[in-house]
Design a protein around this motif. Structure first.
Motif, PDB file in Angstrom:
ATOM      1  N   MET A   1       4.520   4.841   9.814  1.00 10.03           N
ATOM      2  CA  MET A   1       4.529   3.568   9.114  1.00 10.03           C
ATOM      3  C   MET A   1       4.182   2.439  10.084  1.00 10.03           C
ATOM      4  O   MET A   1       4.496   2.501  11.248  1.00 10.03           O
ATOM      5  N   LYS A   2       3.568   1.441   9.549  1.00 10.47           N
ATOM      6  CA  LYS A   2       3.115   0.328  10.370  1.00 10.47           C
ATOM      7  C   LYS A   2       4.009  -0.882  10.129  1.00 10.47           C
ATOM      8  O   LYS A   2       4.714  -0.977   9.142  1.00 10.47           O
ATOM      9  N   TYR A  67      -4.204   1.607  -0.342  1.00 12.06           N
ATOM     10  CA  TYR A  67      -4.035   1.747   1.113  1.00 12.06           C
ATOM     11  C   TYR A  67      -2.651   1.262   1.539  1.00 12.06           C
ATOM     12  O   TYR A  67      -1.968   1.926   2.335  1.00 12.06           O
ATOM     13  N   LYS A  70       0.086   3.679   0.596  1.00  7.88           N
ATOM     14  CA  LYS A  70       0.029   4.914   1.384  1.00  7.88           C
ATOM     15  C   LYS A  70       0.627   4.731   2.783  1.00  7.88           C
ATOM     16  O   LYS A  70       1.241   5.637   3.320  1.00  7.88           O
ATOM     17  N   HIS A  71       0.453   3.536   3.366  1.00 11.89           N
ATOM     18  CA  HIS A  71       0.774   3.345   4.774  1.00 11.89           C
ATOM     19  C   HIS A  71       2.003   2.490   5.069  1.00 11.89           C
ATOM     20  O   HIS A  71       2.371   2.370   6.237  1.00 11.89           O
TER      21      HIS A  71
END
Length: 121
Positions: A1-2, A67, A70-71
């Motif tokens: 994860m960001k 996106y 998902k992230h």
């Protein structure tokens, strides 16, 4: 994860796409004939460039949303959608020349603060 610093630019861009789609939809609706099941009505829908551009904005916003989902954690990503309200308020002033009173601006600031607090947690 960001982290939030990579989520925020994506969320802002996605929110701009959503708000832009709404602005283009409002312009498109102003150019369409009243709803009816006639060829003339459907022609007024499908030859309307604002309506087509609206769909492109929604499509781009959806791809960005895929996106993001998902992230990033859902609990961080989903509240960021509310940034589209901020861009919607700005669009109301710029494109539709609407008056925005102090209470509406307070609401916008609270939305932005909420996104900030959620993103930091």
């Amino acid at each position: 994860m960001k982290g939030i610093f990579s989520l925020l630019p994506l969320a802002v861009l996605q929110s701009i796409c959503l708000a832009g789609g709404q602005v283009l939809l409002k312009f498109a609706l102003g150019r369409m004939l009243p709803f009816s099941m006639t060829l003339a009505f459907w022609k007024s829908v499908f030859v309307n460039w604002q309506f087509a551009a609206c769909g492109l904005c929604y499509g781009a916003g959806s791809l960005l949303w895929f996106y993001i989902l998902k992230h990033f954690p859902f609990s961080m990503a989903y509240p960021m959608v509310s940034l589209s309200y901020v861009f919607g308020m700005i669009a109301a002033i710029v494109f539709f020349h609407e008056d925005v009173n102090l209470m509406k601006w307070i609401g916008v600031v609270l939305i932005m603060l909420g996104c900030f607090f959620i993103a930091r947690s």
